[in-house]
Design a protein around this motif. Structure first.
Motif, PDB file in Angstrom:
ATOM      1  N   GLN A   1      21.307  61.169  32.770  1.00  0.00           N
ATOM      2  CA  GLN A   1      22.420  61.695  33.554  1.00  0.00           C
ATOM      3  C   GLN A   1      21.873  62.692  34.565  1.00  0.00           C
ATOM      4  OE1 GLN A   1      25.564  62.898  30.801  1.00  0.00           O
ATOM      5  NE2 GLN A   1      26.183  60.755  30.883  1.00  0.00           N
TER       6      GLN A   1
ATOM      7  N   THR B   1      30.068  64.473  49.903  1.00  0.00           N
ATOM      8  CA  THR B   1      28.942  64.707  48.997  1.00  0.00           C
ATOM      9  C   THR B   1      27.717  64.089  49.659  1.00  0.00           C
ATOM     10  OG1 THR B   1      29.175  62.648  47.793  1.00  0.00           O
ATOM     11  CG2 THR B   1      30.387  64.530  46.933  1.00  0.00           C
TER      12      THR B   1
ATOM     13  N   ASP C   1      22.262  65.349  37.582  1.00  0.00           N
ATOM     14  CA  ASP C   1      23.180  66.334  38.179  1.00  0.00           C
ATOM     15  C   ASP C   1      23.004  66.298  39.709  1.00  0.00           C
ATOM     16  OD1 ASP C   1      24.616  68.687  38.801  1.00  0.00           O
ATOM     17  OD2 ASP C   1      22.863  69.945  38.392  1.00  0.00           O
TER      18      ASP C   1
ATOM     19  N   PRO D   1      31.116  59.072  33.220  1.00  0.00           N
ATOM     20  CA  PRO D   1      30.613  60.439  33.069  1.00  0.00           C
ATOM     21  C   PRO D   1      31.774  61.420  32.921  1.00  0.00           C
ATOM     22  CG  PRO D   1      29.647  59.358  34.991  1.00  0.00           C
ATOM     23  CD  PRO D   1      30.752  58.479  34.499  1.00  0.00           C
TER      24      PRO D   1
ATOM     25  N   SER E   1      18.320  69.245  41.621  1.00  0.00           N
ATOM     26  CA  SER E   1      19.703  68.994  41.217  1.00  0.00           C
ATOM     27  C   SER E   1      20.619  70.016  41.872  1.00  0.00           C
ATOM     28  CB  SER E   1      19.821  69.105  39.702  1.00  0.00           C
ATOM     29  OG  SER E   1      19.562  70.457  39.317  1.00  0.00           O
ATOM     30  N   VAL E   2      21.910  69.825  41.704  1.00  0.00           N
ATOM     31  CA  VAL E   2      22.883  70.796  42.211  1.00  0.00           C
ATOM     32  C   VAL E   2      22.627  72.159  41.567  1.00  0.00           C
ATOM     33  CG1 VAL E   2      25.335  71.400  42.265  1.00  0.00           C
ATOM     34  CG2 VAL E   2      24.617  69.039  42.668  1.00  0.00           C
ATOM     35  N   ASP E   3      22.407  72.134  40.268  1.00  0.00           N
ATOM     36  CA  ASP E   3      22.159  73.381  39.552  1.00  0.00           C
ATOM     37  C   ASP E   3      20.919  74.089  40.102  1.00  0.00           C
ATOM     38  OD1 ASP E   3      22.830  75.166  37.379  1.00  0.00           O
ATOM     39  OD2 ASP E   3      20.970  74.467  36.432  1.00  0.00           O
TER      40      ASP E   3
ATOM     41  N   ASN F   1      31.678  64.481  33.634  1.00  0.00           N
ATOM     42  CA  ASN F   1      31.677  65.387  34.775  1.00  0.00           C
ATOM     43  C   ASN F   1      31.403  64.623  36.053  1.00  0.00           C
ATOM     44  OD1 ASN F   1      32.048  67.727  33.145  1.00  0.00           O
ATOM     45  ND2 ASN F   1      29.922  67.484  32.490  1.00  0.00           N
TER      46      ASN F   1
ATOM     47  N   ASP G   1      30.199  69.679  42.115  1.00  0.00           N
ATOM     48  CA  ASP G   1      31.534  69.453  41.569  1.00  0.00           C
ATOM     49  C   ASP G   1      32.224  70.771  41.246  1.00  0.00           C
ATOM     50  OD1 ASP G   1      33.765  68.277  40.349  1.00  0.00           O
ATOM     51  OD2 ASP G   1      32.794  68.304  38.387  1.00  0.00           O
TER      52      ASP G   1
ATOM     53  N   GLU H   1      19.780  67.049  45.980  1.00  0.00           N
ATOM     54  CA  GLU H   1      21.215  67.132  46.258  1.00  0.00           C
ATOM     55  C   GLU H   1      21.342  67.650  47.692  1.00  0.00           C
ATOM     56  OE1 GLU H   1      24.063  69.289  46.683  1.00  0.00           O
ATOM     57  OE2 GLU H   1      22.743  70.728  47.648  1.00  0.00           O
TER      58      GLU H   1
ATOM     59  N   ASN I   1      29.926  65.525  38.552  1.00  0.00           N
ATOM     60  CA  ASN I   1      28.628  65.809  39.166  1.00  0.00           C
ATOM     61  C   ASN I   1      27.537  64.825  38.742  1.00  0.00           C
ATOM     62  OD1 ASN I   1      28.782  67.024  36.531  1.00  0.00           O
ATOM     63  ND2 ASN I   1      26.839  68.049  36.977  1.00  0.00           N
ATOM     64  N   ILE I   2      27.809  64.075  37.666  1.00  0.00           N
ATOM     65  CA  ILE I   2      26.759  63.262  37.054  1.00  0.00           C
ATOM     66  C   ILE I   2      26.669  61.860  37.655  1.00  0.00           C
ATOM     67  CG2 ILE I   2      26.074  62.145  34.896  1.00  0.00           C
ATOM     68  CD1 ILE I   2      25.587  65.177  34.975  1.00  0.00           C
TER      69      ILE I   2
END
Lengths: 348, 348
Positions: free
Chosen positions: B326, A94, B328, B4, A14-16, B6, B332, A112, B8-9
């Protein structure tokens, strides 16, 4: 990264988790290591299946699929480019990507790629500059100080030792933010009032603006002898940054000519305009810079193999840093031909 | 499905959630509703950007990307085809897909598509047969009783009222499993010892075998007047199921000629072999079946718009049935141009 116990599982970054991975490795180390993967894959250029990206253009942007394969792994990236997105708080670009096993067709990694694309673009620029810029280059002008700018600066620092930046953006607050973000990284930074001012004394000029039009970010009189131009922003039909005359005075290096002639700065030039393929310089069959006065130009548009290298690198790093989730992406019936039976059994 | 909170989702439908969704809706209802989306999109065929799939062929299989867009939504599917996969307990075909917003380039949905492809292929076959099979068709032969067979049977039941099945597979246990899986659905089922036996008295013949070769699953003498042939299994270069002579005696209907001439049964015929495009029959500008004696043949290879319809349908259903997670997937940053700042702030 352990082999998934279940065939239905695909590791997902994920982005995180991508941010955690980059921070755990360190941004500059990440760029330096990623650069070795980019370099390695460029040197075995001929082992890749190459095809121009598959683009769906619309009024305000483009959505692209960029596939490639080396015969063992297959990778593709989904990426959009919508300059107007920033008006609604969205990213211009993106991206996400997938790496797969050619033998089975099964995805091995979903990631991502918004952050990863910024990193691989910067790493590729710096790899190219290592072959094309004058040795001892320390000063870089960056024209266009948006999302890609800090990554470019850090890649050039990590790979070439660039430590003086001259920033210019039509929006001065962008330059100031870039300068602020880079404060801790040991650059000497000058925020400039014009691109003319930014290029003064620069060994390397990086152009990385976002407008989807034929613009003149750099005019011919601004480019002196010996400079290396890293032209990143002109990357689709109708979107260029350099005055045409600059191209005529430069030795132009490109990733993949069939794509660059459509998308790069050289879309302004005739179809037979001479270019050198970067991979040939890297593996030694063509010359890069041959004199201190030469103007070299990397007309970068971004190519699928670079995304492939990035996905391959991330997959390697996951062995040490388990920043991924397990995604239930693939149907995996007990008996492969019994997909419907799996559905029935799910009903309990 | 709520918007969503956010940016990012991206909503993600896993295999598990896809099964829950199909079961919650009901398989036959799902097929019937999905068929209306397929039908609707075929009728507005000319509003789609169409391109042959982008295929990466290797020794044992193929990995393909299938994009399309109607100008408002963009969809693509990743799909592999590896017949040898079953030897290692894997699926011959796995797939996932993405639906995106053309205006922003942002993905709106990521979904498993192994199960969904089986459903859309069956729904498309049945939609085509509604225009091409004799009315009152009740008996269908299915030759090849692998992962796709039950879905075909149920789609033809849901859309045409087919309730008698004649099954044949070179592996009899496959036919028996298919028969067992369909027990509760009200078919009269005969497991046959040869394809010759299977086609006896059949109004519709569905061929859906998996071998990657030019095979003769159906020979000319087996096809009588008035039959509709639903040729599903021959779907890539070098992979066909029908004896060439059958094609000469049939009225052949296809999805997208540039793709079918490479991948379909008609790869056996000259480049100018006459075919009718299915969408023209559906919107009324070409004839489908014109007599009870005519042999009609749907030379199906699967086209990107069908995946688009399926993703569009699933996205609609998620409003009622919240079977999604969801993901990520998209970076974002608070300030769109400040991707690097987001990374710095993640360090805390």
């Amino acid at each position: 990264m352990s082999v998934p116990a279940n065939l239905n599982i695909v590791p997902f970054v994920s982005v995180d988790n991508m941010m955690k991975l980059v921070l755990a490795v360190g941004v500059e180390t990440f760029l330096k290591e990623l650069a070795t993967f980019v370099d390695e894959d460029f040197r075995r250029w001929q082992s890749f299946d190459k095809t121009p990206r598959v683009a769906a253009h619309s009024r305000d942007g483009v959505i692209e699929l960029m596939p490639t394969s080396d015969g063992a792994l297959y990778g593709f990236k989904y990426v959009n480019g919508h300059p107007k997105n920033t008006r609604t708080g969205r990213q211009t670009v993106t991206a996400f990507g997938v790496l797969s096993d050619v033998d089975t067709g099964y995805p091995l990694l979903l990631s991502e790629m918004t952050i990863l694309t910024a990193l691989r673009t910067a790493a590729t620029s710096a790899v190219a500059a290592r072959y094309l810029a004058r040795s001892g280059s320390r000063t870089m002008a960056i024209i266009g100080n948006g999302a890609q700018s800090e990554f470019q600066a850090l890649a050039f620092k990590a790979l070439l030792g660039v430590d003086r930046l001259r920033l210019y953006d039509i929006d001065r607050s962008a330059s100031e933010r870039c300068s602020r973000n880079l404060k801790k990284f040991g650059f000497e930074i000058t925020v400039c009032n014009s691109s003319q001012e930014a290029v003064e004394g620069a060994d390397i000029i990086t152009t990385v603006t976002a407008d989807k039009q034929n613009a003149v970010i750099l005019s011919d009189n601004m480019v002196g002898a010996g400079v290396h131009i890293n032209a990143v922003g002109g990357d689709c039909p109708g979107k260029t940054e350099l005055q045409k005359d600059i191209l005529g005075r430069s030795s132009v290096f490109v990733e993949y000519p069939p794509q660059t002639r459509i998308e790069g700065e050289i879309q302004q030039m005739p179809a037979d305009f001479p270019v050198t393929e970067l991979w040939q310089v890297m593996e030694g069959s063509a010359s890069g810079r041959t004199s201190a006065e030469q103007i070299t130009l990397f007309d970068s548009v971004g190519f699928a193999t670079e995304d492939f290298s990035a996905l391959r690198y991330v997959r390697e790093k996951l062995h040490q840093h388990a920043f991924f989730e397990q995604l239930d992406l693939l149907a995996d019936p007990d008996e492969p031909r019994d997909l419907f039976g799996m559905l029935l059994r799910a009903a309990g």
